[in-house]
Design a protein around this motif. Structure first.
Motif: not given
Ligand SMILES: Nc1ncnc2c1ncn2[C@@H]1O[C@H](COP(=O)(O)OP(=O)(O)OP(=O)(O)O)[C@@H](O)[C@H]1O
Ligand SMILES: Nc1ncnc2c1ncn2[C@@H]1O[C@H](COP(=O)(O)OP(=O)(O)OP(=O)(O)O)[C@@H](O)[C@H]1O
Ligand SMILES: [Mg+2]
Ligand SMILES: [Mg+2]
Lengths: 309, 312, 289, 502
Positions: D138-148
């Motif tokens: 939840g603390s990640l930016s959208v881009g980082q979430q995409q990577r996840v």
């Protein structure tokens, strides 16, 4: 003398808290999975009735406990069926169950035992003092010279702490309650998990109910839970759905209950209702002191439909 | 509205009973239910009853029964007095009765039981049997019909042992057995060795607590010795059957009239039970003192004070 | 039949209140307590100013009843809006507190001094609602409830206030981004929600009991939740749902009186019917999708 | 034999066809693009493949064998993985917990965090997808979430990977590294389906293209043999006009929006100063997660500031509420339409009303003028070509692109003075993107101040008069449109102030 009073006060606190804590732990599991069942009262009543009935018929505690668990689980599964299969509103389903089981248990009791002025009763479980632990001053007697249910409660708290925070199952449970779609797309059977969680809720709530008949009272009576199910719901939120937190919350409520009774026996002309409302006032105050946003599982109370966007 | 024609159907008198709780509550309501049964056998009447009639439903229940042609409708509790009076004018041919109330009309009466008379004797018994000098009593709701018993109990205990300490608690429930039990346990923790109650279902918790701790106890409403034979020394007895029988008899004999009627020991409505297995365990002097006081009450030479609000 | 309407009245009012809260995401389980607060307020009014003329008394008792129920609900409303505290806990707790409060009051300041029982004196006739169909117990509270249903409908679906409340209930974050002050609407909603339940209490006293006494609400507050949700939180649905639930209750009670089945049957039927509706509704919904 | 063959797929929702007799084949080891306008049925088709929807009719064959995919669990068992258009992550769990969710690793059911972290790191090094396994999603930016999300799929050994608009939320650098990952996967024999609205990406990475239009197959081409023009006409049935940003021949009297030494409350911003003159578009370039969203929220008043001033035409704004700011004519397009922009369970009409519910034209005496709202919504739906069954359809049922268009219509439709546009074309098809772009340019020529935040550098470069580079909450530099040097821009975005040639 003072210490004896304190110790007996603590012991009373634990006794008051035990059924609430057991049921609240069950509800915690269920809510973690996203199913909010306000029918805890029904689960407890059912557990109380069936364990009493089985004890009366068989005289065997194990059979009785098992019957209580079955009764609780059955009740919870009706709720699970309504909310998971029928996608019914979970709050109404829970309330409806409360009404249904209030009537049903009293009806069954009437059918089974007839209208008598003699009270059908069973022998209650006696406290078992744990060696060594019960010798600790003050708290030993209060915490470790209790009935077996209380030890089951301690054990459940420990097991659930491990389950929630140390196992993959805990992660799955959390995911199902927080983001069922994410869980589903990760290959988790959301409904299967929720059914299991509801079963666990019924088992623990049934135990909580069985505690009332098998340990506390030794008999059954209409509406014998008298709102404890609602209090269990409160303990769940107050304890932030953390097993240890829930136990502590139940103990706080239990201690307020134990305290108000003791205050009353001191004798004063203040209407007794002023004391009776103490536990509820304490709960609100504790909640205010423990401020900070309590986080609800994001999907709490929401049915999951895979093909709904 | 409904049929104004009421009284007997096919020659049989129909009697209905309204209970504020369940009929098997081990107390207040159970004895009333038993009374109805007894009247049915004795007089060849038709009976019906309603359980769990709340304040909100009292009036509707009275009306329903009256409209169905019941000749006598009994509301078992003070809260039924008001609705009974209100409905009574609409059904002049039906007789109404409220127990423990104080309102009345032409065809609605109030029957009050002098429960305090039995409470006083129980206090004497408890006070005499206490070794620790501390006894306790748990009340249901803090309302006159309960308060008068607890107050008399305290007076009774003080009469045999002026220095006795009487613990009291009202649990604000007639049904919360666990709470009743917990209240009793806390009294036991403070040294009380005789535990009494006037709290219906919740009171059974008190008896269970005494049994568990190996203490003594007294019962309420009917002979509760069977709940815990080695614990309950004696019980107050509120003979609602006698009350019901009296009323039915009057209706049948066309002598039923409105008013507030106080019925006590001398009317056979209030009494105390026998001592059962405690017959031998209670000193004769105690039994004699209680019997003497009972005679005084019966004879009218002693009047148990009626205290309806809680005293310090 | 009139008895059904009598019973539907408090259910309707309280359920309307519950629905306003639910729509705004304020899960008000506290209608029971708010109802009692309304009942306390009219009792206090009647006892304190017994000589007020009836029209004034009517207006004052409605305003005061609405306010006292509303303020009682405002406590959890504020705690939720400002500090994020669970309104579910707080409303349940306030139910128990309110019931005990009634217990204290009818033994102390609102007690009838001439009467040993824990109840208030009879209130002056100026507080009484109009009786509609004498000799039945039907009273003007029903009209009050119907008017409130219409008002709630207007409020929720025709006004900007209602629009904002509904939006807040469905997505608070989006509202914040759109400039809708979320906490303000939660607070307003709790006030209205409690206020309507407070009116239910006023109506019970003014229409039926004419005095404060313990236990005037046999779980109306909890039943109201069922009514509100069965009526899909929609005023029209609530009117019908409350009539249905009331009919069920009155019917099973009079069944008990005429054929002697135990009362527990009433709550069994009540539970079963609701469960059946729940499962039927969903079967229907499955087909629709 | 193709590795996947979907044939004659039909799927309807509420009587409306989302897929109609759709055929789709995928070869082993290819990257295959699925193109189409918003609402064409791309996501639906892929959801059927992943077991989220069940097709009404049609069949799916894997390696020549018919398969029945009843749930994502079945799909995962068949080694199919999918990254969804709207993320399916649990925000309250860590990256590790999300990636390994539901898997039985060593020691099951107990979690061996160290071991899992190690294997996640190994995988993320192999594909150059840096993620911190212990971070809360939840603390990640959208881009980082995409990577996840991508890691989640890779971790499950998928050999057929579906990516539903994965690049919509990535920076150009991230897109580049994603492509490296995809090429790597192709080499290893994986098959990839990628949905995107960027034709340049299609041309850059894919082998073949399938185009859907209005729920049906609209074309099937080999990438090497096609062109941008052909693809866009297959998609939208017409040629695309290239948007041109012309310098304005005049300037405006109004000063526009000014931010002065803004410091956000315990947040990532500041001190930050920025000026957006009337009649200009200022683009914010920066690597995702450098405070772009905070900047937008500070201007809107959604996020509190510690110090600094915000002025519109010289009037201070910082003490005004969100509502007051919107009333002054500030339109806001958030980058998270589902959470910030829409009330999914309300219908199209109510969502349209959401930010103008108290405008005088729609209300009279606190009552909503339903007729006017209806008219206005109808007009907006027509004007912006929003595809919806009706105005009383809950917006939940609109396709992502149409949801976005609804927000654009609502926020930009009413002659705003300032527009804060966060990823305004994220998820929009090329036709709609073009429309939004021309709307923004129109607003500019009417004297509006436009703040354009986008991870699509092309979008920024085409539209902006000035380009401000943001890094860790501060503005590194503000460049003129015609003086942008890509290398320099890249360096600024990476936080380096060293000036080379200008
Ligand atoms: N679960 C659903 N319920 C109802 N309608 C749906 C559902 N899923 C998709 N639709 C409808 O089906 C159509 C196709 O939607 P889909 O999401 O497949 O489009 P898309 O091609 O992915 O568009 P976009 O580029 O905007 O993501 C749309 O009209 C959409 O509203
Ligand atoms: N209140 C806060 N306190 C501390 N850190 C924060 C706070 N809000 C955001 N951050 C962090 O600051 C960074 C910038 O956040 P922000 O979400 O504004 O960036 P962004 O570029 O707009 O992201 P995206 O474009 O992906 O939405 C992120 O790493 C975020 O986790
Ligand atoms: Mg899509
Ligand atoms: Mg951003």
């Amino acid at each position: 003398m003072e210490l004896v009073v304190l110790s007996s006060f603590l012991a009373a606190t634990v006794r008051m808290a035990a059924p609430i804590a057991l049921a609240a732990l069950g509800e915690t599991i269920s809510e973690k999975a996203g199913v909010s069942n306000i029918g805890v009262e029904a689960i407890m009543l059912s557990g109380a009735y069936f364990s009493f009935w089985a004890m009366f018929q068989s005289g065997n505690v194990y059979v009785a406990v098992f019957a209580g668990i079955l009764g609780g689980a059955g009740t919870s599964l009706i709720h699970a069926f309504l909310s998971l299969r029928c996608k019914a509103d979970q709050t109404i389903a829970g309330l409806a169950l409360n009404f249904l089981f209030l009537g049903l248990t009293s009806f069954l009791f009437l059918m089974q035992f007839g209208k008598t002025t003699t009270l059908p009763s069973i022998t209650v479980l006696k406290p078992v003092a744990l060696p060594l632990l019960s010798n600790i001053p003050i708290i030993g007697e209060a915490l470790f010279a209790q009935d077996p249910f209380v030890y089951v409660l301690y054990l459940m708290v420990i097991l659930l702490m491990v389950f929630f925070y140390k196992t993959e199952w805990g992660v799955i449970l959390h995911a199902v309650g927080e983001a069922p779609r994410a869980a589903d797309t990760a290959g988790i059977k959301v409904h299967a998990v929720r059914y299991l969680a509801c079963t666990a809720n019924g088992v623990l709530g049934g135990l909580g109910g069985a505690y009332l008949t098998l340990v506390k009272l030794g008999f059954f009576q209409e509406n014998l839970t008298g709102g404890k199910g609602y209090i269990a719901l409160v303990a769940v939120i107050l304890g932030r759905r953390n097993p240890l937190g829930v136990l502590i919350a139940a103990l706080v409520i239990g201690s307020a209950e134990a305290l108000q009774i003791r205050l009353q026996t001191l004798g004063s002309t203040i209407p007794s209702q002023a004391f009776s409302m103490l536990p509820y006032v304490v709960t609100v105050l504790v909640l205010m002191l423990s401020m900070g946003k309590g986080h609800n599982p994001a999907a709490l109370g929401l049915p999951y439909e895979r093909d709904k966007r | 509205g409904g049929a104004k024609e009421a009284g007997t159907s096919g020659g049989k008198l129909k009697v209905a009973l309204l209970l504020s709780g369940p009929a098997n509550d081990q107390g207040w309501n159970a004895v009333a239910y038993a009374g109805l049964q007894e009247a049915q056998q004795k007089f060849n009447i038709e009976t019906a009853y309603s359980e769990n009639v709340g304040i909100a439903d009292g009036e509707a229940a009275f009306r329903d029964y009256a409209a169905q042609g019941y000749g006598l409708v009994i509301g078992h509790g003070f809260q039924f007095g008001e609705p009974a009076v209100r409905i009574s004018s609409q059904f002049p041919n039906t007789k109404f009765m409220a127990i423990e109330s104080n309102t009345y009309s032409k065809n609605a009466a109030s029957y009050v039981m002098a429960c305090e008379e039995a409470g006083y004797l129980m206090g004497m018994l408890a006070g005499s049997m206490s070794k620790s000098g501390v006894i306790g009593i748990v009340g249901g709701f803090e309302q006159p019909s309960i308060v008068k018993v607890l107050e008399a109990y305290k007076l009774g205990a003080k009469s045999v042992n002026p220095s006795i300490k009487v613990l009291e608690a009202y649990v604000s429930s007639f049904t919360d057995v666990a709470l009743g039990k917990e209240a009793a346990l806390s009294m036991a923790d403070q040294g009380a060795d005789v535990l009494s109650h006037c709290a219906n279902q919740a009171g059974t918790g008190v008896i269970k607590a005494a049994e568990e701790r190996g203490l003594l106890s007294t019962g309420d409403s009917y002979d509760q010795n069977s709940i815990a034979p080695n614990t309950v020394m004696a019980s107050t007895i509120y003979s609602v059957p006698a009350l019901v029988l009296t009323a039915v008899e009057k209706v049948l004999g066309n002598t039923y009239e409105g008013g507030v009627f106080n019925l006590g020991m001398k009317d056979g409505v209030v009494d105390i039970s026998g001592y059962n297995s405690f017959e031998a365990k209670i000193p004769q002097t105690v039994k004699d003192a209680i019997a003497a006081k009972r005679n005084e009450i019966l004879g009218g030479s002693f009047k148990v004070p009626l205290i309806e609000t809680r005293s310090k | 039949m009139a008895e059904v309407l009598v019973r539907a009245t408090p259910l309707m009012l309280a359920a309307l209140g519950v629905s306003v809260g639910f729509r705004t995401g304020f899960l008000n389980i506290g209608a029971e307590g708010q109802l009692y607060l309304g009942a306390i307020s009219i009792t206090w009014l009647g006892m304190t100013f017994p000589t007020l003329p009836a029209p004034l008394m009517l207006v004052l008792s409605l305003v005061l009843g609405f306010l006292s129920g509303g303020l009682w609900a405002l406590i959890p409303g504020l705690l939720k809006a400002k500090f994020g505290l669970s309104e579910v806990i707080n409303t349940i707790m306030l139910n128990y507190i309110a019931i005990n409060l009634v217990g204290i009051l009818v033994r102390t300041s609102l007690k009838d001094p001439t009467y040993p029982y824990p109840m208030s004196p009879m209130l002056p006739a100026s507080t009484n609602f109009l009786q509609l169909l004498s000799p039945t117990r039907l009273h003007a509270g029903l009209l009050l409830a119907l008017v409130c249903a219409a008002l709630v409908y207007l409020l929720m679906f025709q006004t900007t206030l209602g629009f904002c409340m509904r939006a807040v209930g469905l997505n608070a974050r989006a509202c914040q981004c759109s400039g809708i002050a979320v906490s303000k609407y939660v607070i307003i909603s709790s006030l209205i929600s409690g206020g309507l339940s407070g009116l239910a209490g006023v109506s019970e006293i003014a229409g039926l009991h004419h005095r404060l006494i313990e236990g005037i609400s046999p779980s109306y507050g909890y039943l109201a939740i069922i009514v509100s949700l069965l009526g899909r939180n929609n005023p029209v649905g609530i009117v019908f749902a409350s009539l249905g639930i009331a009919a069920l209750q009155v019917g099973s009670m009079s069944m008990q009186r005429s054929s002697g089945v135990p009362t527990s049957i009433a709550s069994i039927i009540m539970g079963l019917v609701v469960i059946m509706i729940l499962s039927r509704k969903s079967l229907f919904r499955c087909k629709e999708a | 034999m193709p590795t996947l063959r979907m044939s004659k797929i039909d799927k309807q929702f509420f009587g409306k066809m989302a897929n109609e007799q759709v055929d789709f084949t995928l070869e082993q080891g290819e990257i295959h693009a699925l193109l189409g306008e918003n609402g064409a049925g791309k996501t639906t088709l892929m959801n059927i493949l992943y077991g989220i929807y069940q097709a009404d009719s049609g069949c799916i064959e894997l390696d020549g064998k018919p398969v029945s995919i009843k749930s994502p669990k079945d799909a995962i068992a068949l080694q199919i993985g999918m990254v969804h258009q709207h993320f399916t992550l649990v925000p309250t769990l860590t990256v590790r917990q999300n990636i390994t969710l539901g898997l039985k690793s060593k020691g099951y059911p107990f979690v061996n965090a160290k071991e899992l972290d190690r294997s996640i790191r190994t995988l993320s090094e192999r594909y150059n997808l840096t993620v911190d396994p212990a971070a809360l999603v939840g603390s990640l930016s959208v881009g980082q979430q995409q990577r996840v999300e991508i890691m989640k799929v890779l971790y499950r050994n998928a050999r057929l990977i579906i990516l539903d608009e994965p690049t919509a939320v990535l920076t150009p650098q991230e897109v580049e590294s994603l492509f490296i990952v995809l090429r790597r996967l192709r080499e290893e024999g994986h098959s990839v389906i990628i949905i995107t609205h960027h034709i340049d990406e299609v041309l850059a990475i894919t082998d073949r293209v399938t185009v859907l239009r209005a729920a049906r197959n609209a074309g099937h081409v080999v990438t090497r043999e096609t062109s941008e023009e052909e693809l866009s006409s297959l998609m939208i049935g017409r040629k695309l006009q290239k948007i041109e940003r012309k310098p304005l021949p005049f300037s405006f009297a109004s000063k526009g929006l000014q931010l002065d030494s803004i410091q956000s409350k315990n947040g990532p911003l500041g001190p930050l100063s920025l000026s957006i003159p009337a009649g200009s578009i200022v683009g914010i370039a920066g690597v995702d997660g450098n405070g772009q969203k905070a900047l937008a929220e500070v201007i809107m008043g959604i996020r509190d500031i510690e110090s600094g001033t915000i002025t519109l035409d010289g009037k201070p704004l910082q003490h005004l509420s969100v509502k007051e700011r919107k009333a002054l004519g500030i339109g806001y397009i958030s980058d998270d339409r589902l959470k910030d922009g829409l009330v999914l369970d309300m219908d199209v009409r109510d969502n349209f009303l959401l930010s103008s519910y108290d405008k005088r034209e729609y209300t009279s005496h606190a009552l909503i003028d339903t007729k006017r709202v209806q008219q206005a919504t109808e007009q907006a739906v027509f004007l912006y070509a929003i595809k919806t069954a009706s105005l009383s359809t809950p917006v939940r049922y609109l396709s992502g692109g149409n949801q976005q268009k609804l927000i654009v219509a609502r926020e930009l439709g009413d002659q705003p003075k300032v527009v804060v546009a966060c990823q305004p074309t994220r998820g929009l098809d090329i036709g709609s993107t073009e429309e939004v772009h021309s709307i923004l340019l129109d607003l500019r020529s009417q004297g509006c101040s436009v703040l354009l935040i986008s991870s699509d550098l092309d979008e920024i470069l085409t539209l902006s008069d000035k380009i401000a580079v943001i890094y860790q909450g501060t503005i590194m530099d503000v460049l003129d449109h015609d003086k942008v040097d890509m290398t320099h821009l890249g360096l600024l975005m990476a936080g380096s102030k060293t000036r080379r040639s200008v």
